[in-house]
Design a protein around this motif. Structure first.
Motif, short mmCIF file in Angstrom:
data_model
loop_
_atom_site.label_atom_id
_atom_site.label_comp_id
_atom_site.label_asym_id
_atom_site.label_seq_id
_atom_site.Cartn_x
_atom_site.Cartn_y
_atom_site.Cartn_z
N GLU A 191 47.22 -5.01 84.47
CA GLU A 191 48.13 -5.14 85.44
C GLU A 191 49.16 -6.02 84.30
O GLU A 191 50.74 -5.81 84.64
N ASP A 202 52.65 -3.63 84.09
CA ASP A 202 53.92 -3.68 84.20
C ASP A 202 54.63 -3.87 83.22
O ASP A 202 56.03 -3.79 83.43
N TYR A 250 56.08 -0.44 83.30
CA TYR A 250 57.39 0.02 83.73
C TYR A 250 58.30 -0.63 83.59
O TYR A 250 59.35 0.48 83.88
N ASN A 251 58.46 -1.91 83.19
CA ASN A 251 59.64 -2.90 83.20
C ASN A 251 60.45 -1.49 81.75
O ASN A 251 62.41 -1.76 82.37
N ARG A 262 48.54 1.54 86.84
CA ARG A 262 49.21 0.56 87.47
C ARG A 262 50.37 0.64 87.00
O ARG A 262 51.19 0.84 87.43
N MET A 263 50.96 1.81 85.70
CA MET A 263 52.76 1.40 85.43
C MET A 263 52.84 3.02 86.62
O MET A 263 53.59 2.83 86.64
N ALA A 269 51.81 3.36 89.46
CA ALA A 269 51.54 3.03 90.72
C ALA A 269 53.03 1.75 90.83
O ALA A 269 54.12 2.30 92.43
N ARG A 270 53.76 0.98 89.85
CA ARG A 270 55.07 0.72 89.92
C ARG A 270 56.06 1.18 89.86
O ARG A 270 56.49 1.45 90.96
N ARG A 271 55.96 2.60 89.51
CA ARG A 271 56.82 4.27 89.85
C ARG A 271 57.62 4.17 91.31
O ARG A 271 58.16 3.86 91.47
N GLU A 313 55.74 2.80 94.10
CA GLU A 313 56.52 2.32 95.08
C GLU A 313 57.91 1.55 95.22
O GLU A 313 58.46 1.44 95.46
N ALA A 314 58.09 1.87 93.58
CA ALA A 314 59.63 0.88 93.52
C ALA A 314 60.52 2.07 93.74
O ALA A 314 61.81 2.31 94.89
#
Length: 261
Positions: free
Chosen positions: A7, A11, A14-15, A44-45, A47-49, A51-52
């Motif tokens: 994670e 993250d 993604y950041n 994970r990367m 999924a973050r994208r 979701e955002a």
């Protein structure tokens, strides 16, 4: 690799995508990182994208298909990444390089599926039957890893270095063209940069798509009708900046172009 580290790195990547600030290679920090770890970080990367942004998965890309790149990364197989709806540019749309870190362009052939493909056991003939059409395209890759200092685990974790893609306007059935023999010419700012044939990609772009279907099938993931599949670069990685323009021409398929601002 434990869940918290997966994670953390997902993250972090993604950041890096959002802030356009590259990070140090993961392989410099985690000596034991495996390709399996890297794919979990990729998930994970992504999924973050999703979701955002509210974007959706619209296809998949295949990378590391040529022997030159395999030798560079010291691997004997391609990799894959996920394509999202926010990555797609149409013919004639300009790509803004200020929204990327260190963009490089690849010329290739995209497959648009009309029916599902679920491996293992998918053959080249199955790919041809499942494909609605093929189009010339550009993938503009972009590494969130500092200075493109990547090993295979780094690029896999970074969603196979996906940036954006442009799809050509002309579409044709893959049964009407021999993609292994079709010649490709890539021009940058009016100068020929490379020439190749589809055989540079796993013997044929069709074989590359079959590899992807079978690899994902072993993970319980299928290729879906309507998805765009990027079959792998037939050109060298070409650095691009604002003001550049590229044209990719494929024998029997036509051409596509992209410009950068």
């Amino acid at each position: 690799m434990n869940k918290s580290k997966i994670e953390q790195y997902g993250d972090e990547l993604y950041n890096a995508l959002v802030t356009r600030t590259p990070v140090a290679p993961l392989t410099d920090r985690e000596a034991e990182i495996t390709i399996e770890d890297a794919y979990q970080i990729q998930q994970r990367m992504i999924a973050r994208r999703l979701e955002a942004t509210g974007e959706t998965i619209i296809g998949k890309k295949i990378g590391v298909t040529s022997k030159v790149v395999m030798d560079m990364l010291k691997v004997n197989q391609p990799d894959f990444g996920m394509l999202t709806s926010g990555m797609v540019f149409n013919e004639g749309e300009a790509v803004d390089t200020s929204k990327m870190i260190a963009p490089r362009a690849e010329a290739e052939v995209a497959f648009i599926l009309k029916s599902d493909l679920m491996g293992p056991g998918v053959t080249a003939a199955d790919v041809l039957r499942a494909t609605e059409c093929v189009v010339p395209c550009f993938e503009i890759v972009d590494s969130r890893i500092q200075d493109w200092k990547i090993k295979i685990q780094d690029t896999v974790a970074d969603n196979a270095s996906c940036g954006v893609l442009t799809l050509g306007g002309r579409r044709k059935s893959p049964r009407d063209i021999d993609l292994a023999l079709a010649g490709m010419v890539l021009e940058k700012n009016g100068e020929v940069i490379s020439t190749s044939t589809g055989a540079a990609v796993q013997g044929s772009p069709v074989n590359a798509v079959a590899w992807l279907a079978n690899t994902l099938g072993r993970l319980g993931i299928g290729l879906k009708a309507g998805e765009v599949i990027l079959s792998g670069s037939q050109s060298p990685l070409v650095p691009v900046k604002a003001g550049d323009s590229l044209v990719c021409s494929v024998g029997g398929l036509g051409s596509t172009s992209v410009r950068f601002i």
